[in-house]
Design a protein around this motif. Structure first.
Motif, PDB file in Angstrom:
ATOM      1  N   LEU A   1      -8.027   4.951  -6.413  1.00  0.00           N
ATOM      2  CA  LEU A   1      -7.576   3.603  -6.389  1.00  0.00           C
ATOM      3  C   LEU A   1      -6.066   3.403  -5.872  1.00  0.00           C
ATOM      4  O   LEU A   1      -5.607   2.273  -5.027  1.00  0.00           O
ATOM      5  CB  LEU A   1      -7.981   2.862  -7.594  1.00  0.00           C
ATOM      6  CG  LEU A   1      -8.184   1.688  -7.938  1.00  0.00           C
ATOM      7  CD1 LEU A   1      -9.325   0.919  -6.802  1.00  0.00           C
ATOM      8  CD2 LEU A   1      -8.233   1.158  -9.218  1.00  0.00           C
ATOM      9  N   LYS A   2      -5.206   4.194  -6.431  1.00  0.00           N
ATOM     10  CA  LYS A   2      -4.179   4.184  -6.203  1.00  0.00           C
ATOM     11  C   LYS A   2      -3.805   4.409  -4.751  1.00  0.00           C
ATOM     12  O   LYS A   2      -2.592   3.976  -4.171  1.00  0.00           O
ATOM     13  CB  LYS A   2      -3.165   5.283  -7.142  1.00  0.00           C
ATOM     14  CG  LYS A   2      -3.065   4.647  -8.467  1.00  0.00           C
ATOM     15  CD  LYS A   2      -2.398   5.482  -9.532  1.00  0.00           C
ATOM     16  CE  LYS A   2      -2.416   5.170 -11.019  1.00  0.00           C
ATOM     17  NZ  LYS A   2      -1.932   6.310 -11.655  1.00  0.00           N
ATOM     18  N   LYS A   3      -4.489   5.426  -4.163  1.00  0.00           N
ATOM     19  CA  LYS A   3      -4.263   6.000  -2.734  1.00  0.00           C
ATOM     20  C   LYS A   3      -4.568   4.591  -1.601  1.00  0.00           C
ATOM     21  O   LYS A   3      -4.321   4.864  -0.358  1.00  0.00           O
ATOM     22  CB  LYS A   3      -4.888   7.111  -2.585  1.00  0.00           C
ATOM     23  CG  LYS A   3      -4.302   8.409  -3.306  1.00  0.00           C
ATOM     24  CD  LYS A   3      -5.054   9.639  -3.098  1.00  0.00           C
ATOM     25  CE  LYS A   3      -4.534  10.608  -3.847  1.00  0.00           C
ATOM     26  NZ  LYS A   3      -5.490  12.089  -3.744  1.00  0.00           N
ATOM     27  N   ILE A   4      -5.389   3.751  -2.163  1.00  0.00           N
ATOM     28  CA  ILE A   4      -5.840   2.894  -1.021  1.00  0.00           C
ATOM     29  C   ILE A   4      -4.627   2.141  -0.345  1.00  0.00           C
ATOM     30  O   ILE A   4      -3.831   1.697  -1.158  1.00  0.00           O
ATOM     31  CB  ILE A   4      -6.767   1.994  -1.624  1.00  0.00           C
ATOM     32  CG1 ILE A   4      -8.044   2.591  -2.088  1.00  0.00           C
ATOM     33  CG2 ILE A   4      -7.019   0.692  -0.909  1.00  0.00           C
ATOM     34  CD1 ILE A   4      -9.288   1.664  -2.785  1.00  0.00           C
ATOM     35  N   GLN A   5      -4.712   2.432   0.988  1.00  0.00           N
ATOM     36  CA  GLN A   5      -3.575   1.404   1.770  1.00  0.00           C
ATOM     37  C   GLN A   5      -3.941  -0.080   1.848  1.00  0.00           C
ATOM     38  O   GLN A   5      -4.946  -0.661   2.201  1.00  0.00           O
ATOM     39  CB  GLN A   5      -3.584   1.890   2.950  1.00  0.00           C
ATOM     40  CG  GLN A   5      -2.264   1.262   3.682  1.00  0.00           C
ATOM     41  CD  GLN A   5      -1.075   1.662   3.530  1.00  0.00           C
ATOM     42  OE1 GLN A   5      -1.006   2.894   3.053  1.00  0.00           O
ATOM     43  NE2 GLN A   5      -0.153   0.815   3.475  1.00  0.00           N
ATOM     44  N   LEU A   6      -2.950  -0.810   0.995  1.00  0.00           N
ATOM     45  CA  LEU A   6      -3.009  -2.348   0.995  1.00  0.00           C
ATOM     46  C   LEU A   6      -2.382  -2.888   2.196  1.00  0.00           C
ATOM     47  O   LEU A   6      -1.861  -2.415   2.788  1.00  0.00           O
ATOM     48  CB  LEU A   6      -2.289  -2.683  -0.244  1.00  0.00           C
ATOM     49  CG  LEU A   6      -2.871  -2.400  -1.795  1.00  0.00           C
ATOM     50  CD1 LEU A   6      -2.058  -2.975  -2.687  1.00  0.00           C
ATOM     51  CD2 LEU A   6      -4.408  -2.644  -1.801  1.00  0.00           C
ATOM     52  N   LYS A   7      -3.012  -4.173   2.434  1.00  0.00           N
ATOM     53  CA  LYS A   7      -2.682  -4.936   3.736  1.00  0.00           C
ATOM     54  C   LYS A   7      -1.098  -5.269   3.475  1.00  0.00           C
ATOM     55  O   LYS A   7      -0.440  -5.108   2.587  1.00  0.00           O
ATOM     56  CB  LYS A   7      -3.240  -6.417   3.783  1.00  0.00           C
ATOM     57  CG  LYS A   7      -4.855  -6.135   4.130  1.00  0.00           C
ATOM     58  CD  LYS A   7      -5.327  -7.716   4.048  1.00  0.00           C
ATOM     59  CE  LYS A   7      -6.847  -7.603   4.711  1.00  0.00           C
ATOM     60  NZ  LYS A   7      -7.279  -8.987   4.709  1.00  0.00           N
ATOM     61  N   LYS A   8      -0.633  -5.189   4.770  1.00  0.00           N
ATOM     62  CA  LYS A   8       0.946  -5.883   5.016  1.00  0.00           C
ATOM     63  C   LYS A   8       1.035  -7.151   5.039  1.00  0.00           C
ATOM     64  O   LYS A   8      -0.320  -7.893   5.463  1.00  0.00           O
ATOM     65  CB  LYS A   8       1.559  -5.049   6.128  1.00  0.00           C
ATOM     66  CG  LYS A   8       1.599  -3.382   5.888  1.00  0.00           C
ATOM     67  CD  LYS A   8       2.685  -2.914   6.901  1.00  0.00           C
ATOM     68  CE  LYS A   8       2.909  -1.478   6.722  1.00  0.00           C
ATOM     69  NZ  LYS A   8       2.061  -0.509   5.948  1.00  0.00           N
ATOM     70  N   PRO A   9       1.848  -7.919   4.774  1.00  0.00           N
ATOM     71  CA  PRO A   9       1.926  -9.467   4.831  1.00  0.00           C
ATOM     72  C   PRO A   9       1.448 -10.042   5.944  1.00  0.00           C
ATOM     73  O   PRO A   9       1.010 -11.118   6.164  1.00  0.00           O
ATOM     74  CB  PRO A   9       3.346  -9.517   4.424  1.00  0.00           C
ATOM     75  CG  PRO A   9       3.918  -8.591   3.501  1.00  0.00           C
ATOM     76  CD  PRO A   9       3.115  -7.109   4.004  1.00  0.00           C
ATOM     77  N   ALA A  10       2.019  -9.246   6.995  1.00  0.00           N
ATOM     78  CA  ALA A  10       1.748  -9.737   8.582  1.00  0.00           C
ATOM     79  C   ALA A  10      -0.020  -9.734   8.711  1.00  0.00           C
ATOM     80  O   ALA A  10      -0.493 -10.513   9.622  1.00  0.00           O
ATOM     81  CB  ALA A  10       2.263  -8.803   9.521  1.00  0.00           C
ATOM     82  N   GLU A  11      -0.741  -9.163   8.123  1.00  0.00           N
ATOM     83  CA  GLU A  11      -2.025  -8.954   8.112  1.00  0.00           C
ATOM     84  C   GLU A  11      -2.806  -9.926   7.297  1.00  0.00           C
ATOM     85  O   GLU A  11      -4.218 -10.225   7.285  1.00  0.00           O
ATOM     86  CB  GLU A  11      -2.698  -7.595   7.624  1.00  0.00           C
ATOM     87  CG  GLU A  11      -1.978  -6.502   8.591  1.00  0.00           C
ATOM     88  CD  GLU A  11      -2.495  -5.064   8.124  1.00  0.00           C
ATOM     89  OE1 GLU A  11      -3.496  -4.436   8.824  1.00  0.00           O
ATOM     90  OE2 GLU A  11      -1.872  -4.523   7.055  1.00  0.00           O
ATOM     91  N   TYR A  12      -2.051 -10.830   6.264  1.00  0.00           N
ATOM     92  CA  TYR A  12      -2.700 -11.722   5.267  1.00  0.00           C
ATOM     93  C   TYR A  12      -3.709 -12.979   6.065  1.00  0.00           C
ATOM     94  O   TYR A  12      -3.115 -13.478   6.907  1.00  0.00           O
ATOM     95  CB  TYR A  12      -1.912 -12.332   4.495  1.00  0.00           C
ATOM     96  CG  TYR A  12      -1.120 -11.218   3.403  1.00  0.00           C
ATOM     97  CD1 TYR A  12      -1.909 -10.135   3.045  1.00  0.00           C
ATOM     98  CD2 TYR A  12       0.092 -11.545   2.790  1.00  0.00           C
ATOM     99  CE1 TYR A  12      -1.388  -9.265   2.297  1.00  0.00           C
ATOM    100  CE2 TYR A  12       0.551 -10.793   1.900  1.00  0.00           C
ATOM    101  CZ  TYR A  12      -0.169  -9.726   1.642  1.00  0.00           C
ATOM    102  OH  TYR A  12       0.367  -8.726   0.539  1.00  0.00           O
TER     103      TYR A  12
END
Length: 523
Positions: free
Chosen positions: A177-188
């Motif tokens: 779960l910790k390794k999952i790459q979250l979105k960057k603000p520009a992708e919201y």
């Protein structure tokens, strides 16, 4: 009251930013009513039912700030959910949710990462399950708008399809779960966009239920006869002979120094309350007045040199003696009440050894801990059924009205509704402390501030929230006096003054009286 939440745990939760327990469960072993009915509850954050409706469980208090919508947006963003399928609820208190606390503008920043990973982790499992069912590589599939689509072929499964077919058989470890790459603000796509608040429709059409709107079958009404002092009074005698004559009167309840009347309806309870005659021993605070508090504060400011420092940098006294010019000012702030639009209220029920409280709470975790100790039951036997709050501002961090309602409900054997009048609400508040701050500053020949000295006198509510530090200081009461101005010689003395007036926290990210004094003195 003694809080169940230790200072260490309180600060640890703040630093970790979790605010609740986040775990992913393996499908197949139904652990909730929702799962047993075919819904998928991958964690404590949200549930997806077979129709594709996503219900985000809001463990923060909704008191007008729109927190439910904000937290649901965070989940929806990483889950790639269709906002039209998002719902929210406010679950009953449970240790599985971790720290259930709303205050200090912490809700979003404490939970953003955990909520994002809850959504992202579930999205990952949905894609894996759908890809396997379609017999396509997961790398060729994407999630969007509540469905998983295979890009080359256009085949797709909705989230509802995946859940209803019971396709999810995998789980994620904490490390994964910790390794999952979250979105960057520009992708919201959802966060940062204007969205109508989810609580607005029912607040405009009358369906919204606040604590004061809650009714239970067989419910009676109670009013407490409060003592003449905020703390310290003891009951000497109770005369309810006139109250008994009020139509609708049911009984008088005395539990220690809490005295209440119970009646069939609210107006009868109010009338009976007015007929009660209670004799009090006013205790150690009988002679506390505005003048006595003022004098006590000034005496402490002038004479208490043993209280610990809060800031001690350089040599403030030496620098003041060498200053070309000095300036001194004193700032007094009075007690401040919360006065939420909805007065403090609670419906309490005691049945089969368990207490159910229907009220709006800013600190369900503390209520469970405090009330379980006071009633002599296990924390899981205290259930706070969260309602909308008609204003909080820190007042509903305190479980005092729940305690009173619970004692009365247990005594009469029926559900009890307790509503404080506005007068009682103000008189029984946990006020922001009155404060005295005596500041003195010095400048050198160039006009630079080289010395700063502040004597801060106030009461400490922090003892109820996990205790004080090793020197007996309450950091939440003193925060802000340790300002960020670059002054080489600074000294702030923290003097505690308790006057019998209960104090608490009032809406702010810090004790705003310190900033008032510091910034005004600088000007």
């Amino acid at each position: 009251m003694t809080s169940e939440v230790s200072r260490r745990d309180f600060l640890k939760a703040s630093a970790a930013g979790a605010g609740f327990v986040l775990t992913f469960r393996i499908a197949g072993g139904a652990t909730s009513a929702a799962e047993a009915a075919g819904a998928w509850e991958p964690n404590t954050v949200f549930t997806i039912d077979p129709s594709g409706i996503i219900t985000v469980h809001i463990t923060k208090a909704e008191m007008g700030q729109g927190v439910g919508t904000a937290l649901a947006q965070i989940v929806a963003e990483e889950l790639e959910a269709d906002w039209r399928d998002i719902r929210i609820d406010y679950p009953t208190s449970d240790p599985k949710y971790g720290l259930m606390l709303t205050g200090g503008s912490w809700s979003v920043n404490w939970t953003f990462d955990a909520l994002s990973r809850a959504g992202a982790g579930a999205r990952h499992l949905l894609i894996e399950a759908a890809a396997k069912h379609m017999n396509e590589p997961a790398s060729e599939c994407i999630a969007e708008g509540n469905r998983v689509r295979h890009l080359p072929s256009g085949k797709f499964l909705t989230y509802g399809d995946i859940v209803s077919k019971g396709l999810i058989t995998a789980t994620l470890s904490d490390e994964e779960l910790k390794k999952i790459q979250l979105k960057k603000p520009a992708e919201y796509k959802v966060i940062g966009k204007w969205i109508q608040r989810l609580d607005v429709p029912e607040k405009t059409n009358g369906r919204a239920k606040f604590g004061i709107d809650r009714f239970l079958p067989g419910m009676v009404y109670a009013k407490v006869i409060y003592p003449p002092t905020r703390t310290g009074s003891k009951v000497v005698s109770v005369d309810d002979s006139e109250a008994r004559k009020v139509k609708g009167y049911i009984s008088t309840v005395r539990e220690g120094d809490i005295v209440a009347v119970v009646a069939e309806n609210y107006l009868a309870a109010v009338a009976a309350q007015g007929k009660m005659r209670v004799t009090w021993d006013k205790g150690p605070h009988a002679n506390v007045t505005t003048d006595s508090i003022t004098q006590d504060y000034w005496n402490k400011a002038k004479n208490d040199t043993s209280a610990p420092s809060w800031v001690d940098v350089g040599d403030a006294d030496g620098a003041l003696a060498k200053s070309m010019k000095t300036h001194e000012a004193a700032f007094w702030t009075d007690y401040v009440g919360h006065a939420p639009l909805e007065p403090m209220n609670c419906v309490a029920r005691y049945q089969d050894g368990t207490f159910d409280f229907f009220s709006g709470s800013q600190f369900q975790t503390r209520a469970m801990g405090d009330l379980s100790k006071l009633f002599g039951v296990k924390p899981e036997q205290i259930r706070v059924h969260q309602q909308y709050l008609g204003g909080g501002f820190g007042r509903r961090l305190e479980p005092d009205v729940m305690l009173e309602a619970g004692l009365i409900a247990k005594a009469v054997g029926k559900p009890v509704k307790l509503i404080r009048s506005r007068e009682d609400d103000i008189a029984r508040d946990f006020y922001r402390s009155c404060t005295l701050q005596v500041l003195k500053g010095g400048i050198d020949s160039s006009g630079a501030v080289i010395a700063w000295k502040n004597t801060l006198v106030c009461a400490y509510p922090g003892e109820r929230y996990g205790g004080l530090d090793k020197q007996g200081r309450d950091q939440f009461s003193l925060n802000g006096s340790d300002h960020y101005y670059d002054i080489p010689n600074q000294f702030v003395r923290a003097i505690r003054a308790e006057t019998g007036m209960e104090v608490g926290y009032v809406r702010a990210v810090a004790p705003n009286y310190t900033f008032f004094a510091v910034e005004t003195f600088v000007d």
